[in-house]
Motif scaffolding. Structure first.
Motif, PDB file in Angstrom:
ATOM      1  N   ARG A  45       0.857  -1.190   0.000  1.00 10.17           N
ATOM      2  CA  ARG A  45       0.000   0.000   0.000  1.00 10.17           C
ATOM      3  C   ARG A  45       0.891   1.238   0.000  1.00 10.17           C
ATOM      4  O   ARG A  45       1.953   1.243   0.616  1.00 10.17           O
ATOM      5  CB  ARG A  45      -0.896   0.024   1.238  1.00 10.17           C
ATOM      6  CG  ARG A  45      -1.793   1.276   1.274  1.00 10.17           C
ATOM      7  CD  ARG A  45      -2.769   1.240   2.426  1.00 10.17           C
ATOM      8  NE  ARG A  45      -2.091   0.988   3.673  1.00 10.17           N
ATOM      9  CZ  ARG A  45      -2.669   0.435   4.729  1.00 10.17           C
ATOM     10  NH1 ARG A  45      -3.917   0.039   4.671  1.00 10.17           N
ATOM     11  NH2 ARG A  45      -1.990   0.249   5.842  1.00 10.17           N
ATOM     12  N   HIS A  54     -11.683   9.371  -1.711  1.00  6.41           N
ATOM     13  CA  HIS A  54     -11.271   8.755  -0.437  1.00  6.41           C
ATOM     14  C   HIS A  54      -9.789   8.968  -0.181  1.00  6.41           C
ATOM     15  O   HIS A  54      -9.333   8.942   0.947  1.00  6.41           O
ATOM     16  CB  HIS A  54     -11.557   7.253  -0.451  1.00  6.41           C
ATOM     17  CG  HIS A  54     -13.014   6.929  -0.341  1.00  6.41           C
ATOM     18  ND1 HIS A  54     -13.563   5.747  -0.800  1.00  6.41           N
ATOM     19  CD2 HIS A  54     -14.044   7.646   0.177  1.00  6.41           C
ATOM     20  CE1 HIS A  54     -14.861   5.746  -0.565  1.00  6.41           C
ATOM     21  NE2 HIS A  54     -15.186   6.887   0.016  1.00  6.41           N
ATOM     22  N   ASN A 111      -5.959   4.247   1.657  1.00 10.64           N
ATOM     23  CA  ASN A 111      -6.339   3.472   2.836  1.00 10.64           C
ATOM     24  C   ASN A 111      -6.386   1.988   2.542  1.00 10.64           C
ATOM     25  O   ASN A 111      -6.103   1.174   3.393  1.00 10.64           O
ATOM     26  CB  ASN A 111      -7.730   3.905   3.314  1.00 10.64           C
ATOM     27  CG  ASN A 111      -7.768   5.378   3.620  1.00 10.64           C
ATOM     28  OD1 ASN A 111      -7.007   5.850   4.447  1.00 10.64           O
ATOM     29  ND2 ASN A 111      -8.619   6.120   2.921  1.00 10.64           N
ATOM     30  N   ARG A 112      -6.808   1.653   1.349  1.00 16.95           N
ATOM     31  CA  ARG A 112      -7.043   0.243   1.033  1.00 16.95           C
ATOM     32  C   ARG A 112      -5.735  -0.465   0.690  1.00 16.95           C
ATOM     33  O   ARG A 112      -4.941   0.032  -0.101  1.00 16.95           O
ATOM     34  CB  ARG A 112      -8.006   0.133  -0.150  1.00 16.95           C
ATOM     35  CG  ARG A 112      -8.482  -1.284  -0.386  1.00 16.95           C
ATOM     36  CD  ARG A 112      -9.252  -1.416  -1.664  1.00 16.95           C
ATOM     37  NE  ARG A 112     -10.637  -0.981  -1.543  1.00 16.95           N
ATOM     38  CZ  ARG A 112     -11.596  -1.414  -2.352  1.00 16.95           C
ATOM     39  NH1 ARG A 112     -11.335  -2.253  -3.322  1.00 16.95           N
ATOM     40  NH2 ARG A 112     -12.823  -0.978  -2.192  1.00 16.95           N
ATOM     41  N   LEU A 113      -5.560  -1.644   1.274  1.00 20.64           N
ATOM     42  CA  LEU A 113      -4.417  -2.476   0.939  1.00 20.64           C
ATOM     43  C   LEU A 113      -4.505  -2.808  -0.548  1.00 20.64           C
ATOM     44  O   LEU A 113      -5.559  -3.169  -1.036  1.00 20.64           O
ATOM     45  CB  LEU A 113      -4.480  -3.756   1.780  1.00 20.64           C
ATOM     46  CG  LEU A 113      -3.164  -4.408   2.162  1.00 20.64           C
ATOM     47  CD1 LEU A 113      -2.290  -3.453   2.945  1.00 20.64           C
ATOM     48  CD2 LEU A 113      -3.427  -5.668   2.944  1.00 20.64           C
ATOM     49  N   GLY A 129     -17.246   9.533   5.574  1.00 15.13           N
ATOM     50  CA  GLY A 129     -17.837   8.375   4.927  1.00 15.13           C
ATOM     51  C   GLY A 129     -17.952   8.578   3.426  1.00 15.13           C
ATOM     52  O   GLY A 129     -18.050   7.621   2.668  1.00 15.13           O
TER      53      GLY A 129
HETATM   54  P1  C2E Z   1      -8.607  -2.536   3.350  1.00 17.23           P
HETATM   55  O1  C2E Z   1      -9.296  -3.000   2.119  1.00 17.23           O
HETATM   56  O2  C2E Z   1      -7.123  -2.495   3.304  1.00 17.23           O
HETATM   57  O3  C2E Z   1      -9.155  -1.068   3.667  1.00 17.23           O
HETATM   58  C1  C2E Z   1      -8.597  -0.282   4.722  1.00 17.23           C
HETATM   59  C2  C2E Z   1      -9.488   0.901   5.010  1.00 17.23           C
HETATM   60  O4  C2E Z   1      -9.641   1.708   3.828  1.00 17.23           O
HETATM   61  C3  C2E Z   1     -10.913   0.540   5.412  1.00 17.23           C
HETATM   62  O5  C2E Z   1     -10.952   0.264   6.791  1.00 17.23           O
HETATM   63  C4  C2E Z   1     -11.677   1.794   5.021  1.00 17.23           C
HETATM   64  O6  C2E Z   1     -11.496   2.808   6.001  1.00 17.23           O
HETATM   65  C5  C2E Z   1     -10.965   2.247   3.744  1.00 17.23           C
HETATM   66  N1  C2E Z   1     -11.627   1.703   2.543  1.00 17.23           N
HETATM   67  C6  C2E Z   1     -11.135   0.761   1.716  1.00 17.23           C
HETATM   68  N2  C2E Z   1     -11.949   0.554   0.696  1.00 17.23           N
HETATM   69  C7  C2E Z   1     -13.007   1.363   0.858  1.00 17.23           C
HETATM   70  C8  C2E Z   1     -14.212   1.582   0.119  1.00 17.23           C
HETATM   71  O7  C2E Z   1     -14.480   0.994  -0.941  1.00 17.23           O
HETATM   72  N3  C2E Z   1     -15.062   2.514   0.606  1.00 17.23           N
HETATM   73  C9  C2E Z   1     -14.815   3.176   1.766  1.00 17.23           C
HETATM   74  N4  C2E Z   1     -15.729   4.063   2.190  1.00 17.23           N
HETATM   75  N5  C2E Z   1     -13.700   2.988   2.507  1.00 17.23           N
HETATM   76  C10 C2E Z   1     -12.816   2.091   2.048  1.00 17.23           C
HETATM   77  P2  C2E Z   1     -12.124  -0.648   7.407  1.00 17.23           P
HETATM   78  O8  C2E Z   1     -13.452  -0.214   6.927  1.00 17.23           O
HETATM   79  O9  C2E Z   1     -11.893  -0.672   8.889  1.00 17.23           O
HETATM   80  O10 C2E Z   1     -11.854  -2.129   6.839  1.00 17.23           O
HETATM   81  C11 C2E Z   1     -10.730  -2.903   7.267  1.00 17.23           C
HETATM   82  C12 C2E Z   1     -10.534  -4.092   6.354  1.00 17.23           C
HETATM   83  O11 C2E Z   1     -11.677  -4.949   6.409  1.00 17.23           O
HETATM   84  C13 C2E Z   1     -10.374  -3.707   4.884  1.00 17.23           C
HETATM   85  O12 C2E Z   1      -9.008  -3.430   4.625  1.00 17.23           O
HETATM   86  C14 C2E Z   1     -10.847  -4.976   4.187  1.00 17.23           C
HETATM   87  O13 C2E Z   1      -9.822  -5.953   4.205  1.00 17.23           O
HETATM   88  C15 C2E Z   1     -11.961  -5.464   5.087  1.00 17.23           C
HETATM   89  N6  C2E Z   1     -13.271  -4.940   4.645  1.00 17.23           N
HETATM   90  C16 C2E Z   1     -14.086  -4.094   5.303  1.00 17.23           C
HETATM   91  N7  C2E Z   1     -15.220  -3.874   4.623  1.00 17.23           N
HETATM   92  C17 C2E Z   1     -15.128  -4.601   3.481  1.00 17.23           C
HETATM   93  C18 C2E Z   1     -15.986  -4.775   2.342  1.00 17.23           C
HETATM   94  O14 C2E Z   1     -17.107  -4.225   2.220  1.00 17.23           O
HETATM   95  N8  C2E Z   1     -15.553  -5.620   1.355  1.00 17.23           N
HETATM   96  C19 C2E Z   1     -14.336  -6.221   1.427  1.00 17.23           C
HETATM   97  N9  C2E Z   1     -13.959  -6.997   0.391  1.00 17.23           N
HETATM   98  N10 C2E Z   1     -13.500  -6.078   2.488  1.00 17.23           N
HETATM   99  C20 C2E Z   1     -13.884  -5.272   3.503  1.00 17.23           C
END
Ligand code: C2E
Ligand code: C2E
Length: 179
Positions: free
Chosen positions: A20, A101, A70-72, A158
């Motif tokens: 990331r 974002h 933020n997203r990995l 958000g």
């Molecule tokens: P991650 O994918 O590495 O994302 C880390 C953080 O980036 C998220 O923390 C969130 O704050 C932001 N983020 C990433 N993608 C998006 C997005 O499409 N929309 C928004 N609004 N924010 C985004 P968070 O929410 O605490 O999630 C932590 C981890 O949990 C994520 O790491 C992912 O691995 C998983 N996760 C949470 N919600 C979902 C989801 O709806 N779908 C998937 N595939 N994984 C999720």
């Protein structure tokens, strides 16, 4: 038959990037190349690559300090006066949502021009071009980029980043009156 090593290999191939943020130019190219050549990821739906050129007066390494993924799996590099990002699993229609974002300011305020690639063939072709860019045209990030990834005085509601003003008195350190 249960063969743990093979399952381990298979599982590791299904995982998106474990990276990331900022990557050196060559590491970025290699990472995107690896994603494009992963047969277990969906064809033409692996993510979006976007190249952004900063507005006149802003250097690309300065623009990088505003880029906070933020997203990995969301990675970027700088060089050739462009900031190039790969947004893993982002769909083309969601590009603006993702950029909102990632940047605390509207991207139109930071960048004057952008190019987008989203099909495997296009991304692969661009990565070939990028791999030919020699190291003298890669840009080093400012030291601040490698420090803690914190947004000052900005809150994500958000949908997008918002900055809330804080009142400050314009006095000098000796407690004098404002000029
Ligand atoms: P991650 O994918 O590495 O994302 C880390 C953080 O980036 C998220 O923390 C969130 O704050 C932001 N983020 C990433 N993608 C998006 C997005 O499409 N929309 C928004 N609004 N924010 C985004 P968070 O929410 O605490 O999630 C932590 C981890 O949990 C994520 O790491 C992912 O691995 C998983 N996760 C949470 N919600 C979902 C989801 O709806 N779908 C998937 N595939 N994984 C999720
Ligand atoms: P998506 O990945 O299919 O996610 C759809 C919705 O699931 C997101 O809508 C968000 O509400 C939720 N979501 C997904 N992942 C996470 C997560 O890690 N944490 C949280 N809290 N929520 C999550 P949203 O935010 O409107 O995003 C719409 C689409 O925009 C996403 O579809 C994705 O394609 C793209 N996108 C948004 N933010 C990012 C980002 O930070 N990085 C990348 N690569 N794509 C993003």
């Amino acid at each position: 038959r249960y063969v743990p090593e093979e399952i381990g290999t298979l599982l590791s191939m299904t995982q998106p990037l474990k990276l990331r943020g900022y990557q050196k130019w060559d590491i970025f190219c290699k990472a995107v190349h690896n994603i494009m050549n992963n047969p277990l990821l969906p064809a033409d739906n692996k993510g979006v690559m976007v190249a952004l050129r900063p507005v006149p007066g802003l250097r690309v390494e300065q623009a990088l300090t505003l880029c906070r993924p933020n997203r990995l799996g969301d990675i970027m590099t700088i060089g050739d006066n462009r900031l190039v990002m790969f947004l893993t699993f982002c769909r083309i229609n969601d590009l603006d949502t993702a950029l909102n974002h990632i940047f605390p300011l509207p991207t139109g305020d930071i960048f004057s021009n952008r190019m987008i690639w989203f099909e495997d063939k296009q991304i692969t072709a661009e990565i070939v071009e990028m791999s030919a860019v020699t190291a003298d045209r890669w840009t080093a990030p400012l030291p601040v980029t490698t420090e803690k990834n914190e947004v000052m005085n900005a809150v994500h509601d958000g949908r997008s980043w918002r900055r809330y003003p804080e009142p400050h008195r314009l006095t000098d350190a000796q407690g004098g009156q404002p000029q």
